[in-house]
Write a protein that holds these residues in place. Structure first.
Motif, PDB file in Angstrom:
ATOM      1  N   UNK A   1       0.918  -1.266   0.249  1.00  0.00           N
ATOM      2  CA  UNK A   1      -0.087   0.105   0.114  1.00  0.00           C
ATOM      3  C   UNK A   1       0.626   1.338  -0.079  1.00  0.00           C
ATOM      4  N   UNK A   2       1.980   1.273   0.745  1.00  0.00           N
ATOM      5  CA  UNK A   2       2.890   2.283   1.007  1.00  0.00           C
ATOM      6  C   UNK A   2       3.506   2.675  -0.477  1.00  0.00           C
ATOM      7  N   UNK A   3       3.972   1.450  -0.916  1.00  0.00           N
ATOM      8  CA  UNK A   3       4.757   1.442  -2.397  1.00  0.00           C
ATOM      9  C   UNK A   3       3.902   1.912  -3.294  1.00  0.00           C
TER      10      UNK A   3
ATOM     11  N   UNK B   1       4.339   3.998  -7.356  1.00  0.00           N
ATOM     12  CA  UNK B   1       3.308   3.487  -8.516  1.00  0.00           C
ATOM     13  C   UNK B   1       2.572   4.537  -9.096  1.00  0.00           C
ATOM     14  N   UNK B   2       1.667   4.965  -8.014  1.00  0.00           N
ATOM     15  CA  UNK B   2       0.663   5.994  -8.312  1.00  0.00           C
ATOM     16  C   UNK B   2       0.970   7.319  -8.793  1.00  0.00           C
ATOM     17  N   UNK B   3       2.094   7.897  -7.960  1.00  0.00           N
ATOM     18  CA  UNK B   3       2.507   9.118  -8.761  1.00  0.00           C
ATOM     19  C   UNK B   3       3.375   8.907  -9.951  1.00  0.00           C
ATOM     20  N   UNK B   4       4.040   7.755 -10.028  1.00  0.00           N
ATOM     21  CA  UNK B   4       4.371   7.726 -11.629  1.00  0.00           C
ATOM     22  C   UNK B   4       3.651   7.626 -12.772  1.00  0.00           C
TER      23      UNK B   4
ATOM     24  N   UNK C   1       8.320  11.118  -8.262  1.00  0.00           N
ATOM     25  CA  UNK C   1       8.481   9.665  -8.478  1.00  0.00           C
ATOM     26  C   UNK C   1       9.436   9.231  -9.357  1.00  0.00           C
ATOM     27  N   UNK C   2       9.693   9.734 -10.479  1.00  0.00           N
ATOM     28  CA  UNK C   2      10.663   9.630 -11.395  1.00  0.00           C
ATOM     29  C   UNK C   2      12.073   9.403 -10.509  1.00  0.00           C
TER      30      UNK C   2
END
Length: 541
Positions: free
Chosen positions: A292-294, A299-302, A309-310
């Protein structure tokens, strides 16, 4: 009389293809070539007899450093494994990804991901790590988890690279008749080699509770692979654990080991969720070991195009992954130039007709799945996609029998055994045998395979025990009164493909014709070149 095809003409009509453009996420976000070239070198261990190239000695230095990670020194602004010292409290640390802070040095991952190209010597680099660590700190026992086909390669490579008078003692722990061993037995060896299936079998043994989804407690046991606190664990082809919810991923993560290594050329296969599973295994901390934290911080911001996030992904790949490619100038393997082409072939009218019918049916199933998805509907969709691929190889490979059976299973959940449905189930089972699917009960490759009337394949011994105790399919919970009336074996005792009255593979196809033109052009060139042909479908003439 038509003239012989000329290879230059075929290449002119083909599209040049660069396979390295696929899956470049690791290359794009990891250390770049200039930084890799300037990495420090280690000294070759005395017990290694093979001459090691400079980039391999650089890898050894990187491996040794990652087995003894150190926190950033006081006053440093640098981050180690995403942890940096707190601005105001020098003894505190903050994770740059999650902003999680601790009042003392955090737990660092001891290990990492070795993602060098195939052929650069990942096995030699790991064997040199074993040797160097033993020379410096004394011997310890390493667990290597590999594919069954690669077990002999590991034992052979260890023997090949190490001087005979300093040979590592290797034991292969595999098979149904393996001897029960305890920690003191494993400790007699420098390297223990096992398979993912054997490890999963030790993790959740067959019999009582084997089909349960409840995972065992993570602690040392009295015997087996989980009785040992290993010096290190090495996952060969480690992308196999890319599904974090799989029992295989749970099995390797539950192993007690001081250092944890993943060897893979593709740490990211389909999505960043693959990378999460591998990072969780090697021991990433700071909250990123929770999916969930990952998802939240990476993942979501990317997906939303967040540049921070990049930057974070680059930091993660740089901190935990070493990746070099054959074409890097400083590697200099002096390999001949590789040219790859895609030669596209047009369907004949007959082939196009059958492909369009399959495509329309797949689209209809997908639409239905979007409204009310079912496990059988998803399986039906995958089967149709497989048939479309088969149609591209030979239009008569994609017979209608299995497609009709899958539609019936989706509609009714199970089928009655008739001569027609038995043949269809055998066709389905054969596809799973050819794909080397695992038994869902014991997690080993299908052994004495059978398929239930609800369309699920198991090893015969495993499903027999489940039916005897539960009388239900462990996958869909459908009633299975007894194995005789609800399970079908392969078409014959060898699991060979059933003869299909719908197929007449003596007829040609556009793809076969295209292949024959290429072979004829190769022969006509007069250079004496040889050709190797690969096909994913076994039934080609």
């Amino acid at each position: 009389m038509s003239s012989q095809p000329v290879m230059d003409d075929l290449l002119e009509a083909s599209q040049r293809f660069n396979p390295r453009e696929i899956g470049q996420a690791t290359d794009q976000y990891g250390m770049q070539e200039a930084a890799l070239k300037n990495m420090p070198l280690a000294t070759k261990p005395q017990s290694i007899k093979t001459e090691m190239l400079p980039y391999q000695l650089q890898a050894l230095k990187w491996l040794l450093d990652h087995e003894s990670p150190q926190p950033p020194p006081p006053g440093s602004k640098e981050a180690v494994q995403l942890w940096k010292r707190h601005d105001r409290q020098n003894n505190a640390f903050t994770n740059i990804a999650t902003n999680h802070s601790v009042s003392e040095a955090p737990v660092f991952a001891n290990g990492g991901i070795l993602a060098d190209d195939m052929g650069l010597g990942k096995t030699l680099e790991m064997v040199s790590l074993l040797a160097a660590d033993a020379e410096k700190h004394g011997r310890g026992t390493t667990l290597v988890v590999a594919l069954l086909s690669m077990m002999s390669n590991w034992s052979g490579q260890i023997a090949h690279h190490v001087h005979a008078d300093k040979a590592l003692k290797v034991y292969t722990y595999h098979g149904g008749g393996r001897v029960a061993m305890k920690a003191e037995d494993f400790a007699e060896y420098d390297v223990v080699i096992t398979t993912y299936q054997t490890l999963a079998s030790d993790y959740m043994p067959r019999g009582k509770g084997a089909a349960s989804s409840r995972q065992p407690e993570r602690k040392l046991r009295a015997s087996g692979l989980y009785s040992m606190d290993w010096r290190r664990i090495i996952l060969d082809e480690g992308h196999i654990i890319r599904n974090p919810a799989s029992k295989g991923a749970a099995a390797v993560t539950a192993v007690m080991a001081r250092s944890r290594w993943v060897l893979t050329g593709t740490p990211i296969v389909n999505s960043l969720k693959d990378l999460y599973s591998v990072l969780r295994f090697i021991g990433i901390t700071g909250g990123l070991d929770t999916l969930q934290v990952f998802n939240t911080v990476l993942i979501r911001p990317l997906k939303n195009g967040d540049p921070s996030a990049t930057f974070l992904l680059q930091a993660i790949m740089t901190a935990f992954t070493l990746r070099r490619r054959k074409e890097m100038a400083y590697i200099d393997l002096r390999l001949p130039k590789l040219d790859e082409y895609v030669h596209r072939i047009d369907f004949t009218a007959k082939e196009k007709e059958r492909y369009v019918v399959l495509a329309k049916e797949a689209h209809a199933v997908l639409t239905k799945q979007q409204k009310k998805g079912t496990a059988q509907g998803f399986a039906h969709l995958l089967e149709l996609l497989l048939r479309m691929r088969q149609c591209c190889n030979h239009w008569q490979l994609c017979g209608e029998r299995v497609t009709k059976l899958m539609a019936s299973l989706e509609e009714n959940g199970a089928v009655d055994l008739t001569p027609e449905t038995i043949k269809g189930l055998q066709d389905m089972l054969q596809l799973q045998i050819q794909s080397q699917e695992d038994c869902a009960v014991c997690l080993e490759t299908l052994h004495n395979p059978v398929i239930t009337t609800c369309g699920h394949a198991f090893g015969q011994e495993c499903i027999a025990k489940v039916i005897e105790t539960q009388h239900k399919c462990p996958m869909c919970r459908r009633e299975l009164p007894d194995i005789e009336s609800t399970c079908v074996g392969p078409a014959n005792e060898h699991g060979d493909e059933a003869a299909d009255d719908e197929m007449d593979l003596t007829q040609s196809s556009s793809k076969l014709e295209g292949m024959m033109k290429t072979l004829a052009a190769t022969r006509a060139s007069g250079k004496g070149e040889k050709t190797v042909i690969f096909s994913q479908m076994d039934a080609l003439p």
